[in-house]
Design an enzyme around this catalytic site. Structure first.
Site, PDB file in Angstrom:
ATOM      1  N   GLU A  33       0.856  -1.190   0.000  1.00 35.19           N
ATOM      2  CA  GLU A  33       0.000   0.000   0.000  1.00 35.19           C
ATOM      3  C   GLU A  33       0.894   1.242   0.000  1.00 35.19           C
ATOM      4  OE1 GLU A  33      -3.273   1.068  -0.113  1.00 35.19           O
ATOM      5  OE2 GLU A  33      -2.392   3.060   0.227  1.00 35.19           O
ATOM      6  N   GLN A  34       0.544   2.205  -0.875  1.00 34.26           N
ATOM      7  CA  GLN A  34       1.386   3.407  -0.981  1.00 34.26           C
ATOM      8  C   GLN A  34       1.292   4.324   0.246  1.00 34.26           C
ATOM      9  OE1 GLN A  34       0.021   5.788  -4.277  1.00 34.26           O
ATOM     10  NE2 GLN A  34      -1.968   6.179  -3.372  1.00 34.26           N
ATOM     11  N   ARG A 107     -16.955   3.223   6.187  1.00 35.96           N
ATOM     12  CA  ARG A 107     -15.903   2.554   5.399  1.00 35.96           C
ATOM     13  C   ARG A 107     -14.738   2.138   6.277  1.00 35.96           C
ATOM     14  NH1 ARG A 107     -16.451   3.798  -0.419  1.00 35.96           N
ATOM     15  NH2 ARG A 107     -14.401   2.876  -0.596  1.00 35.96           N
ATOM     16  N   TYR A 216     -27.728   8.062   5.269  1.00 32.73           N
ATOM     17  CA  TYR A 216     -28.095   6.800   5.922  1.00 32.73           C
ATOM     18  C   TYR A 216     -27.246   6.587   7.166  1.00 32.73           C
ATOM     19  CZ  TYR A 216     -24.225   5.059   2.904  1.00 32.73           C
ATOM     20  OH  TYR A 216     -23.034   4.886   2.240  1.00 32.73           O
ATOM     21  N   ASP A 296     -11.692  -1.090  -8.749  1.00 34.62           N
ATOM     22  CA  ASP A 296     -11.668   0.116  -9.578  1.00 34.62           C
ATOM     23  C   ASP A 296     -10.483   0.150 -10.544  1.00 34.62           C
ATOM     24  OD1 ASP A 296     -13.988   1.138  -8.550  1.00 34.62           O
ATOM     25  OD2 ASP A 296     -13.095   2.927  -7.651  1.00 34.62           O
TER      26      ASP A 296
HETATM   27  C1  LIG Z   1     -18.774   9.617  -3.490  1.00 35.81           C
HETATM   28  C2  LIG Z   1     -18.630   8.118  -3.625  1.00 35.81           C
HETATM   29  C3  LIG Z   1     -19.584   7.270  -3.023  1.00 35.81           C
HETATM   30  C4  LIG Z   1     -19.504   5.870  -3.187  1.00 35.81           C
HETATM   31  N1  LIG Z   1     -20.435   5.059  -2.595  1.00 35.81           N
HETATM   32  C5  LIG Z   1     -20.369   3.705  -2.775  1.00 35.81           C
HETATM   33  C6  LIG Z   1     -21.329   2.807  -2.160  1.00 35.81           C
HETATM   34  O1  LIG Z   1     -22.233   3.234  -1.423  1.00 35.81           O
HETATM   35  N2  LIG Z   1     -21.234   1.460  -2.389  1.00 35.81           N
HETATM   36  C7  LIG Z   1     -20.246   0.948  -3.177  1.00 35.81           C
HETATM   37  O2  LIG Z   1     -20.198  -0.284  -3.378  1.00 35.81           O
HETATM   38  N3  LIG Z   1     -19.308   1.761  -3.760  1.00 35.81           N
HETATM   39  C8  LIG Z   1     -19.346   3.113  -3.569  1.00 35.81           C
HETATM   40  N4  LIG Z   1     -18.406   3.924  -4.136  1.00 35.81           N
HETATM   41  C9  LIG Z   1     -17.353   3.324  -4.988  1.00 35.81           C
HETATM   42  C10 LIG Z   1     -16.269   2.716  -4.149  1.00 35.81           C
HETATM   43  O3  LIG Z   1     -15.802   3.656  -3.213  1.00 35.81           O
HETATM   44  C11 LIG Z   1     -15.073   2.254  -5.002  1.00 35.81           C
HETATM   45  O4  LIG Z   1     -15.553   1.623  -6.160  1.00 35.81           O
HETATM   46  C12 LIG Z   1     -14.215   1.280  -4.178  1.00 35.81           C
HETATM   47  O5  LIG Z   1     -13.645   1.968  -3.076  1.00 35.81           O
HETATM   48  C13 LIG Z   1     -13.106   0.670  -5.021  1.00 35.81           C
HETATM   49  O6  LIG Z   1     -12.263  -0.094  -4.173  1.00 35.81           O
HETATM   50  P1  LIG Z   1     -10.805  -0.491  -4.636  1.00 35.81           P
HETATM   51  O7  LIG Z   1     -10.229  -1.273  -3.495  1.00 35.81           O
HETATM   52  O8  LIG Z   1     -10.854  -1.092  -5.983  1.00 35.81           O
HETATM   53  O9  LIG Z   1     -10.026   0.898  -4.823  1.00 35.81           O
HETATM   54  P2  LIG Z   1      -9.649   2.018  -3.779  1.00 35.81           P
HETATM   55  O10 LIG Z   1     -10.640   2.088  -2.672  1.00 35.81           O
HETATM   56  O11 LIG Z   1      -9.408   3.256  -4.564  1.00 35.81           O
HETATM   57  O12 LIG Z   1      -8.274   1.528  -3.140  1.00 35.81           O
HETATM   58  C14 LIG Z   1      -7.070   1.577  -3.847  1.00 35.81           C
HETATM   59  C15 LIG Z   1      -5.900   1.484  -2.866  1.00 35.81           C
HETATM   60  O13 LIG Z   1      -4.685   1.379  -3.627  1.00 35.81           O
HETATM   61  C16 LIG Z   1      -3.729   2.280  -3.101  1.00 35.81           C
HETATM   62  N5  LIG Z   1      -2.820   2.640  -4.197  1.00 35.81           N
HETATM   63  C17 LIG Z   1      -3.080   3.444  -5.245  1.00 35.81           C
HETATM   64  N6  LIG Z   1      -2.003   3.536  -6.067  1.00 35.81           N
HETATM   65  C18 LIG Z   1      -1.024   2.753  -5.503  1.00 35.81           C
HETATM   66  C19 LIG Z   1       0.318   2.447  -5.873  1.00 35.81           C
HETATM   67  N7  LIG Z   1       0.881   2.946  -6.978  1.00 35.81           N
HETATM   68  N8  LIG Z   1       1.038   1.607  -5.069  1.00 35.81           N
HETATM   69  C20 LIG Z   1       0.465   1.081  -3.932  1.00 35.81           C
HETATM   70  N9  LIG Z   1      -0.797   1.368  -3.534  1.00 35.81           N
HETATM   71  C21 LIG Z   1      -1.540   2.176  -4.305  1.00 35.81           C
HETATM   72  C22 LIG Z   1      -4.568   3.440  -2.587  1.00 35.81           C
HETATM   73  O14 LIG Z   1      -3.851   4.223  -1.650  1.00 35.81           O
HETATM   74  C23 LIG Z   1      -5.767   2.711  -1.983  1.00 35.81           C
HETATM   75  O15 LIG Z   1      -5.514   2.306  -0.662  1.00 35.81           O
HETATM   76  C24 LIG Z   1     -18.445   5.315  -3.956  1.00 35.81           C
HETATM   77  C25 LIG Z   1     -17.467   6.166  -4.519  1.00 35.81           C
HETATM   78  C26 LIG Z   1     -17.543   7.552  -4.358  1.00 35.81           C
HETATM   79  C27 LIG Z   1     -16.494   8.442  -4.971  1.00 35.81           C
END
Ligand SMILES: Cc1cc2nc3c(=O)[nH]c(=O)nc-3n(C[C@H](O)[C@H](O)[C@H](O)COP(=O)(O)OP(=O)(O)OC[C@H]3O[C@@H](n4cnc5c(N)ncnc54)[C@H](O)[C@@H]3O)c2cc1C
Length: 389
Positions: A33-34, A107, A216, A296
């Site tokens: 993790e960065q 979260r 909520y 994502d």
């Molecule tokens: C306003 C808003 C509301 C939302 N509400 C919902 C909801 O109610 N329900 C739902 O299901 N989804 C919701 N989402 C979407 C959801 O937040 C994301 O789709 C989800 O967090 C994606 O998770 P992830 O683990 O793929 O990515 P992320 O949560 O973005 O995690 C990525 C991680 O990788 C790390 N990282 C990045 N680059 C590097 C690197 N080069 N080297 C090492 N580490 C790195 C980051 O620091 C982070 O910790 C919402 C999003 C937003 C913006």
């Protein structure tokens, strides 16, 4: 494959779910993790039954019910009058219908529970302060390189590094995220600060013209999460999220119902964050050689179906099942992508479509027939723990 070495980039909800699921399959996992400290933003997340199955499987139902608040009911309300336009029975109904709860969590509570479970399996699994910058794929393994000059070697690598994924860039080249034209303010309010009539139903979305406001309960009802969406021509900030003053949100939603004003008035003024919402075009595939994408990083999700975290959680469980069922990394990554690509891409695109639909609608004509959400698309009926892989 059960003793394989997995490198996971990113310790968000997706990375931690994948790590825990892979550990459960017996794999040796390292997560990089960065950030200098593990954590999540102060905001809520909706966990729909499809994702709740995965959390029940990994964390146990008792812990999930402790972390998550199950709303008794929900509503779409008129932005100005607060009149209920659509009401949704929640409570035990989703569990009876789909086998798992529809619930909402802080979260950080969910993130902490996943991180604790991963660490209990292996105290050294989570490595912080390691920013991934490059990978080298070879016949006998894959190497991840980090900004501090260190490196790590594994059998396969999973990019869980979010919408601005460096792993995606390393695999598939530059393809900058596009600003969607939507921005969001998010924050948390102590429930005790709100008048009782503003607390029902547990979960509500106020539908306006070009703007919505959702609130909520999280943390066993102690906190109210709010998120207000609006539109802008551009996102000028350098980062995709920034601290905002609550006055900005108050001005933006000044014509919304008194309940919305009360929530914003009660929000700690320096604890409001503003987000620019970005998306990308779908990739033709996620996997290249020994590396793949999850959450994502592979299918960045706008929040208009509340499925981004849910899809990342589903991905993690299916990946671990694919690994457990396969003879080698190539078969595992192929099985994972085959099981997940269509659904991840569909939900990503439907989320973009839903934004257009939500913000084009006339709140004075909204009713049950014109309301569409993730349930109406059939997304809740999926179970990542049992789906064929
Ligand atoms: C306003 C808003 C509301 C939302 N509400 C919902 C909801 O109610 N329900 C739902 O299901 N989804 C919701 N989402 C979407 C959801 O937040 C994301 O789709 C989800 O967090 C994606 O998770 P992830 O683990 O793929 O990515 P992320 O949560 O973005 O995690 C990525 C991680 O990788 C790390 N990282 C990045 N680059 C590097 C690197 N080069 N080297 C090492 N580490 C790195 C980051 O620091 C982070 O910790 C919402 C999003 C937003 C913006």
């Amino acid at each position: 494959m059960n003793d394989s070495r997995a490198l996971i980039i990113g310790a968000g909800i997706g990375g931690l779910t994948a790590a825990l699921a892979l550990q459960r399959s017996g794999c040796r996992v390292r997560v990089f993790e960065q950030a200098a400290a593990l954590g999540e933003v102060g905001a809520g997340v909706t966990i729909t039954p499809n994702a709740c199955h995965a959390l029940n499987h990994l964390l146990g139902e008792e812990l999930v019910e402790h972390i998550c608040h199950v709303p008794a009911s929900g509503a779409v309300k008129h932005y100005q009058t607060g009149k209920t336009l659509v009401d949704t029975r929640r409570g035990d109904r989703p569990k009876q219908k789909y086998g798992a709860h529809y619930c909402q969590a802080h979260r950080a509570d969910l993130h902490d529970a996943l991180a604790d479970a991963v660490r209990r399996n292996d105290a050294n699994c989570l490595v912080i302060d390691r920013r991934f910058i490059a990978l080298e794929d070879s016949s006998d393994g894959i190497t991840a390189r980090f900004a501090d000059g260190s490196s790590a070697r594994g059998d396969y690598l999973v990019g869980c590094d979010g919408i601005h994924s460096e792993v995606r860039r390393a695999l598939w080249g530059d393809d900058e995220p596009r600003f969607t034209g939507y921005i969001a303010w998010r924050g948390l309010v102590p429930t005790a600060a709100l008048r009782p009539e503003f607390l029902v139903p547990d979960s509500a979305a106020f539908a306006g013209r070009g703007r919505t406001f959702t609130r909520y309960k999280v943390r066993r009802g102690e906190l109210f999460n709010f998120v207000g969406f609006s539109q802008r021509d551009e996102w000028a900030a350098e980062s995709w999220s920034e601290r905002a003053h609550i006055d900005e949100a108050l001005a933006e939603f000044s014509d919304f119902a008194p309940e919305v004003q009360a929530i914003l008035d009660a929000a700690p003024p320096d604890q409001c964050f503003k987000w620019g919402l970005f998306d990308r075009r779908p990739l033709a595939q996620w996997t290249k050689g020994r590396a793949t994408l999850l959450g994502d990083a592979g299918h960045p999700m706008t929040p208009f179906l509340a499925q981004g975290a849910a899809m990342a959680i589903e991905d993690g469980v299916v990946l671990a099942r694919a690994v457990a069922a396969s003879a080698d990394w190539r078969e595992a990554l192929t099985r994972y992508e085959q099981a997940r690509y269509e659904r991840g891409t569909f939900v990503m695109l439907q989320s973009q479509v839903n934004a257009k639909r939500i913000y084009a609608r006339d709140p004075d004509r909204l009713d049950r027939n014109s309301h569409r959400n993730a349930e109406a698309l059939g997304l809740y009926a999926y179970n990542p723990v049992t789906v064929p892989v």
